[in-house]
Design a protein around this motif. Structure first.
Motif, short mmCIF file in Angstrom:
data_model
loop_
_atom_site.label_atom_id
_atom_site.label_comp_id
_atom_site.label_asym_id
_atom_site.label_seq_id
_atom_site.Cartn_x
_atom_site.Cartn_y
_atom_site.Cartn_z
N UNK A 163 -0.32 15.62 4.67
CA UNK A 163 0.51 14.60 5.31
C UNK A 163 0.15 13.20 4.82
N UNK A 164 -1.16 12.97 4.64
CA UNK A 164 -1.61 11.66 4.15
C UNK A 164 -1.12 11.45 2.71
N UNK A 165 -1.17 12.52 1.91
CA UNK A 165 -0.67 12.42 0.54
C UNK A 165 0.83 12.11 0.52
N UNK A 166 1.56 12.76 1.45
CA UNK A 166 2.99 12.49 1.53
C UNK A 166 3.26 11.05 1.94
N UNK A 167 2.45 10.53 2.87
CA UNK A 167 2.62 9.15 3.30
C UNK A 167 2.38 8.19 2.14
N UNK A 168 1.34 8.47 1.35
CA UNK A 168 1.05 7.61 0.20
C UNK A 168 2.16 7.72 -0.84
N UNK A 169 2.65 8.97 -1.06
CA UNK A 169 3.75 9.16 -2.01
C UNK A 169 5.01 8.43 -1.54
N UNK A 170 5.28 8.47 -0.22
CA UNK A 170 6.43 7.74 0.31
C UNK A 170 6.28 6.24 0.09
N UNK A 192 0.16 -3.12 0.65
CA UNK A 192 0.46 -2.26 1.80
C UNK A 192 -0.08 -0.85 1.59
N UNK A 193 0.04 -0.36 0.34
CA UNK A 193 -0.47 0.97 0.03
C UNK A 193 -1.99 1.02 0.15
N UNK A 194 -2.67 0.00 -0.34
CA UNK A 194 -4.11 -0.04 -0.20
C UNK A 194 -4.52 -0.07 1.26
N UNK A 195 -3.77 -0.80 2.06
CA UNK A 195 -4.05 -0.84 3.49
C UNK A 195 -3.88 0.53 4.10
N UNK A 196 -2.85 1.25 3.66
CA UNK A 196 -2.62 2.59 4.18
C UNK A 196 -3.76 3.53 3.79
N UNK A 197 -4.23 3.42 2.55
CA UNK A 197 -5.29 4.32 2.07
C UNK A 197 -6.62 4.00 2.74
N UNK A 198 -6.87 2.72 2.99
CA UNK A 198 -8.13 2.34 3.64
C UNK A 198 -8.04 2.41 5.15
N UNK A 199 -6.82 2.49 5.64
CA UNK A 199 -6.57 2.52 7.08
C UNK A 199 -7.06 1.26 7.76
N UNK A 200 -7.07 0.16 7.04
CA UNK A 200 -7.43 -1.13 7.61
C UNK A 200 -6.46 -2.17 7.06
N UNK A 201 -6.35 -3.27 7.77
CA UNK A 201 -5.45 -4.33 7.32
C UNK A 201 -6.05 -5.06 6.14
N UNK A 202 -5.24 -5.27 5.11
CA UNK A 202 -5.72 -6.01 3.96
C UNK A 202 -5.71 -7.50 4.27
N UNK A 203 -6.58 -8.19 3.55
CA UNK A 203 -6.63 -9.63 3.74
C UNK A 203 -5.45 -10.28 3.05
N UNK A 204 -5.15 -11.49 3.44
CA UNK A 204 -4.04 -12.21 2.82
C UNK A 204 -2.79 -12.10 3.65
N UNK A 205 -1.63 -12.52 3.10
CA UNK A 205 -0.39 -12.52 3.84
C UNK A 205 0.07 -11.12 4.16
N UNK A 206 0.81 -11.01 5.23
CA UNK A 206 1.32 -9.72 5.66
C UNK A 206 2.29 -9.18 4.62
N UNK A 207 2.15 -7.91 4.31
CA UNK A 207 3.00 -7.30 3.29
C UNK A 207 4.21 -6.68 3.92
#
Length: 386
Positions: free
Chosen positions: A176-183, A232-247
Motif C-alpha cells: 500500500x505504501x508503494x502504491x501511495x508513492x507510485x500515485x 511532497x513525495x519525500x514528506x510522504x516517504x519520511x512521514x514527516x513534514x518537509x521544511x520550506x513552503x507547503x507543497x
C-alpha cells in the motif's frame, strides 16, 4: 480451545519429541536384546515386546497406524499371556495416542484399556493386589501428559498462524505504501515532466518570440511544480513534514469545470486546438466523484501530449444525463499515428478506472479511425427529498 474440533485433529510429533521417542525406543530394544542374549532364548514374549517397541517408533511418522499396532499387540499380550506388563505398556502408550491421534482413536484406546483392565481383574494375573488402581493412575497421568503435549502443539500452531497473518499484513502495508508513492510520482510529477518535455522539444521550432516565451514560462512553472511534488513525495516517504513552503501535489485543486478549462488552455498553448464545454450550473456529483473526474481528465490530457503531440484537435466535455455525469475527452490524430501511440492506454488510466470503480463509475476508451475517445461516467447522488 479444547472444545474445538480442530484441536482434536491428528497431529505429528514435534521434531525434538520425535528424536527423543526414537532414542527411547532404541534404548528399549537394546535392553530387550540384552535380556534375550542373557537368557539364551527368544520367546513369544520377546517377539511381542519388540513388535510393541516398533509400534511406538511408528508414532514418529504414522500416529494412527502406530496406535492400531500398539492396541493389537497389547491385546494379544494381555489375552494370551495374562501379563500385567502389557497392560502397563498400553496405559503408558496412551500419552502418545492422546498427543497425536484423532479423538475417536483416543476413545478407542481408553475403552480397550478399560476392557483389558477388567479382564485382568477378573482373571488370574500377575498383578498384585490393588495393581489395577496403579494402572488406572498411570493411564490418567499418561492422558494428561499427552493432552499437555497437544496443547503445546496447538498453541505453537496458533502462534505460527498469527505470525504468518502479521507478515501478510506487513506485506500488504508495504504494498500500500508503494502504491501511495507510485500515485504521488504519477499524479504529482509525471504530468509536469510531460509538459517540460513537450515544450522543450517544441522550443527550437517556435516561430516567434511570444511562442518561445510561452514555452519557457511553461517549462519554468512545470519544473517548479515538479520540485514541489518531489518535496511532497519525500514528506510522504519520511512521514514527516518537509521544511520550506507547503507543497501542492497538483495545480488543479478546484472543481472539475475549472480543471478542464485549464487543461483545454494547456492543450491550446501546446498547439492542439481544443474545445471545452461544461454546464454553467454546479455539478450534482460528490466531491470524491468530482476529484476522480478531474484526475481522469488530467491523465487523458497528459497522455495526448505524451503519445499524440501532433494531434490536429481535441475536445473536453462535461455532460449531464440526469442520473449520471460524464466526462468525454477526444483527440483527432493525424493519419500517420499508429495504434501504439494511443493516449487511451497506459497504467495511469488503469488506476483511473480503479478509482472510478470505487465511486461506482466506469471508464471506457474507444479507438477510432481518426483518433481516440475516453468516457468517464460517475453516478449522480440520489435526491432523497422526494
Amino acid at each position: 480451545m479444547i472444545r474445538s474440533r480442530r484441536f482434536w485433529e491428528q497431529r505429528t510429533l514435534h521434531p525434538v519429541a520425535r528424536l527423543l521417542l526414537i532414542a527411547a525406543v532404541v534404548v528399549l530394544v537394546g535392553v530387550a536384546v540384552g535380556f534375550i542374549v542373557a537368557s539364551g532364548e527368544f520367546t513369544r514374549l520377546d517377539l511381542l515386546a519388540i513388535a510393541f517397541y516398533a509400534g511406538l517408533a511408528a508414532f514418529a511418522w504414522r500416529p494412527s497406524t502406530a496406535a492400531y499396532i500398539v492396541m493389537l499387540i497389547s491385546s494379544i499380550g494381555v489375552v494370551f499371556t495374562g501379563s500385567g506388563g502389557d497392560l502397563l505398556e498400553l496405559a503408558i502408550a496412551l500419552s502418545l495416542v492422546t498427543a497425536t491421534c484423532v479423538a475417536w482413536v483416543i476413545i478407542a484406546h481408553v475403552v480397550l484399556l478399560g476392557a483389558l483392565s477388567a479382564y485382568v481383574a477378573t482373571s488370574s494375573s500377575t498383578l498384585t493386589q490393588g495393581g489395577i488402581y496403579a494402572i488406572a493412575g498411570i493411564a490418567v497421568i499418561a492422558f494428561l501428559a499427552g493432552l499437555a503435549f497437544r496443547l503445546v502443539a496447538a498453541r505453537e500452531t496458533i502462534l505460527l498462524a498469527e505470525r504468518e497473518r502479521v507478515e501478510q499484513d506487513l506485506e500488504a502495508i508495504a504494498r500500500e505504501e508503494q502504491e501511495r508513492i507510485a500515485d504521488e510520482l504519477h499524479d504529482g510529477i509525471a504530468h509536469d515532466l510531460t509538459l517540460i518535455l513537450f515544450h522543450a522539444r517544441a522550443l527550437p521550432k517556435q516561430p516567434d518570440d511570444a511562442a518561445r516565451q510561452l514555452s519557457l514560462t511553461t517549462i519554468e512553472d512545470s519544473a517548479e511544480q515538479a520540485l514541489q511534488s518531489i518535496q511532497s513525495l519525500l514528506s510522504l516517504m519520511r512521514d514527516t513534514a518537509t521544511e520550506g513552503p507547503e507543497s501542492h501535489p497538483t495545480r488543479y485543486d478546484g472543481n472539475v469545470v475549472e480543471a478542464i478549462s485549464s487543461l483545454g488552455a494547456l492543450l491550446n498553448d501546446a498547439g492542439i486546438p481544443t474545445r471545452v464545454t461544461a454546464p454553467r450550473t454546479p455539478l450534482s456529483v460528490t466531491p470524491a466523484a468530482e476529484r476522480v473526474l478531474t484526475e481522469t481528465a488530467i491523465e487523458a490530457v497528459t497522455n495526448i501530449m505524451k503519445h499524440a503531440p501532433r494531434s490536429q484537435s481535441a475536445s473536453i466535455d462535461i455532460l449531464e444525463h440526469g442520473d449520471a455525469m460524464e466526462l468525454v475527452v477526444t483527440n483527432l490524430a493525424p493519419s500517420s499515428t499508429t495504434p501504439s501511440d494511443s493516449p487511451a492506454s497506459g497504467r495511469g488510466l488503469k488506476r483511473a478506472r480503479q478509482r472510478l470503480a470505487q465511486n461506482h463509475g466506469e471508464l471506457e476508451s474507444v479507438q477510432m479511425s481518426d483518433g481516440w475517445t475516453l468516457r468517464a461516467t460517475v453516478p449522480a447522488p440520489v435526491d432523497e427529498t422526494h
